[in-house]
Design a protein around this motif. Structure first.
Motif, PDB file in Angstrom:
ATOM      1  N   UNK A  75       0.846  -1.204   0.000  1.00 11.33           N
ATOM      2  CA  UNK A  75       0.000   0.000   0.000  1.00 11.33           C
ATOM      3  C   UNK A  75       0.874   1.244   0.000  1.00 11.33           C
ATOM      4  N   UNK A  76       0.304   2.386  -0.374  1.00  8.40           N
ATOM      5  CA  UNK A  76       1.080   3.633  -0.510  1.00  8.40           C
ATOM      6  C   UNK A  76       1.831   4.057   0.740  1.00  8.40           C
ATOM      7  N   UNK A  77       1.446   3.563   1.907  1.00  4.81           N
ATOM      8  CA  UNK A  77       2.136   3.959   3.132  1.00  4.81           C
ATOM      9  C   UNK A  77       3.550   3.385   3.208  1.00  4.81           C
ATOM     10  N   UNK A  78       3.850   2.432   2.334  1.00  2.00           N
ATOM     11  CA  UNK A  78       5.166   1.794   2.349  1.00  2.00           C
ATOM     12  C   UNK A  78       6.173   2.479   1.415  1.00  2.00           C
ATOM     13  N   UNK A  79       5.791   3.591   0.832  1.00  2.00           N
ATOM     14  CA  UNK A  79       6.675   4.251  -0.137  1.00  2.00           C
ATOM     15  C   UNK A  79       7.970   4.758   0.490  1.00  2.00           C
ATOM     16  N   UNK A  80       7.996   4.915   1.812  1.00  2.00           N
ATOM     17  CA  UNK A  80       9.210   5.417   2.467  1.00  2.00           C
ATOM     18  C   UNK A  80      10.402   4.487   2.221  1.00  2.00           C
ATOM     19  N   UNK A  81      10.153   3.181   2.187  1.00  2.00           N
ATOM     20  CA  UNK A  81      11.244   2.241   1.911  1.00  2.00           C
ATOM     21  C   UNK A  81      11.871   2.514   0.550  1.00  2.00           C
ATOM     22  N   UNK A  82      11.033   2.771  -0.425  1.00  2.00           N
ATOM     23  CA  UNK A  82      11.520   2.999  -1.783  1.00  2.00           C
ATOM     24  C   UNK A  82      12.228   4.344  -1.907  1.00  2.00           C
ATOM     25  N   UNK A  83      11.719   5.345  -1.177  1.00  2.00           N
ATOM     26  CA  UNK A  83      12.330   6.671  -1.242  1.00  2.00           C
ATOM     27  C   UNK A  83      13.732   6.660  -0.638  1.00  2.00           C
ATOM     28  N   UNK A  84      13.907   5.935   0.465  1.00  2.00           N
ATOM     29  CA  UNK A  84      15.224   5.853   1.103  1.00  2.00           C
ATOM     30  C   UNK A  84      16.256   5.246   0.163  1.00  2.00           C
ATOM     31  N   UNK A  85      15.816   4.295  -0.638  1.00  2.00           N
ATOM     32  CA  UNK A  85      16.727   3.593  -1.533  1.00  2.00           C
ATOM     33  C   UNK A  85      16.729   4.167  -2.949  1.00  2.00           C
ATOM     34  N   UNK A  86      16.067   5.304  -3.134  1.00  2.00           N
ATOM     35  CA  UNK A  86      16.022   5.993  -4.431  1.00  2.00           C
ATOM     36  C   UNK A  86      15.469   5.104  -5.541  1.00  2.00           C
TER      37      UNK A  86
END
Length: 318
Positions: A134-145
């Protein structure tokens, strides 16, 4: 009630087993056993039943037993195993075909997750596509670019991303993301790192050589030896035919230039003086072609009564 064996008794039993294997086998595969579990090792043992025995143990214990056994038996060839015992390794004693045993061992690989702190044995690439998160998990992807977009209420990776490079340590963020995506990027098993056979040690890559590869390498080496021998004028079995031919060519050149005569030169001179003899020498193998210079029977004149050619008004001999 029988008590458990003491450490000293276990060492004695281990030493006796290793010495027995050294006496019985002349072929040993040294295998790296990093991240190989006991169940996996048991499966490999089961798959190799027959002509092969796996022995694991501490390097210091194995080295000590090998040295003592070499002193007792006088078999100093086994000392060549000692430099190979580096890191977390084990020994596979075998009487079978080394290549087949290595291929059998390679079958027992188990997928494993990327744990924090592990050294990546391969590159890890996260493929594009819907992750199901779900969209709340986007932080993982942002940290890893990692570029993403929201598609139908879930996070979607837009392009493939090289998350971990071979040889790098796995970080906590990378490990967490791969766990969430259900990706187990690594696989572990026994890996053959060295081969021992009758006192000789070599790389396992040699096991991949075929008979054609060996013939090709031998021919290449023979060609190099011949070239060197010809360059320094040193006679060898490989260079001798070329030296004789080159010497004959030089003598032939001198004979043609100066008029000097010897049997082989006379034959060449004869050919050069009458080139038609080249055709005469080849003609018998050609078939019905008449040799050059041979007399050809004149065609008989057509009888006047034959009208087939006269009607056409043509003559084959005009």
């Amino acid at each position: 009630m029988v008590g458990r064996a003491s450490k000293a008794e276990k060492k004695i039993a281990y030493d006796a087993k290793l010495c027995q294997l050294l006496d019985e086998f002349t072929q040993v595969l040294v295998v790296a056993a990093d991240n190989v579990g006991s169940n996996q090792l048991q499966n490999i043992r089961h798959g190799l039943r027959g002509d092969s025995v796996i022995l694991m143990g501490k390097n210091t214990m194995m080295k000590r037993s090998i040295r003592i056994h070499a002193e007792k038996t006088g078999n100093n060839e086994i000392l060549n195993l000692i430099p190979l015992l580096i890191g977390n390794v084990g020994l596979i004693f075998t009487k079978g075909d080394l290549k087949e045993v290595r291929e059998e061992v390679a079958k027992y690989k188990v997928g494993a997750p990327a744990r924090v702190g592990l050294i990546a044995p391969v590159d890890v690439v996260v493929p594009p596509g819907n992750t199901g998160l779900d969209p709340s998990q986007t932080s993982f992807f942002q940290v890893l670019n990692i570029p993403t977009k929201i598609n139908k209420g879930t996070v979607e990776i837009t392009i493939p991303v090289e998350l971990i490079k071979k040889g790098d340590k796995v970080g906590s963020s990378e490990a967490a993301l791969l766990a969430k995506l259900g990706i187990r990027p690594f696989s572990y098993g026994l890996v053959v790192v060295s081969v021992y056979e009758n006192g000789s040690t070599f790389s396992p890559d040699i096991l991949d050589l075929t008979e054609d590869d060996l013939v090709e390498k031998f021919a290449m080496g023979l060609s190099m030896v011949t070239s060197v021998a010809l360059a320094v004028h040193y006679p060898t079995i490989a260079a001798a035919p070329h030296m004789l031919i080159n010497g004959y060519k030089n003598l032939l050149a001198v004979a043609l230039e100066t008029g000097y005569s010897f049997p082989l030169a006379d034959e060449v001179k004869e050919y050069l003086e009458d080139p038609s003899k080249f055709v005469a020498a080849v003609a018998p193998s050609v078939g019905d072609v008449a040799p050059a210079g041979a007399e050809v029977a004149a065609p008989k004149e057509e009888e006047p009564a034959e009208e087939s050619d006269d009607d056409m008004g043509l003559s084959l001999f005009d």
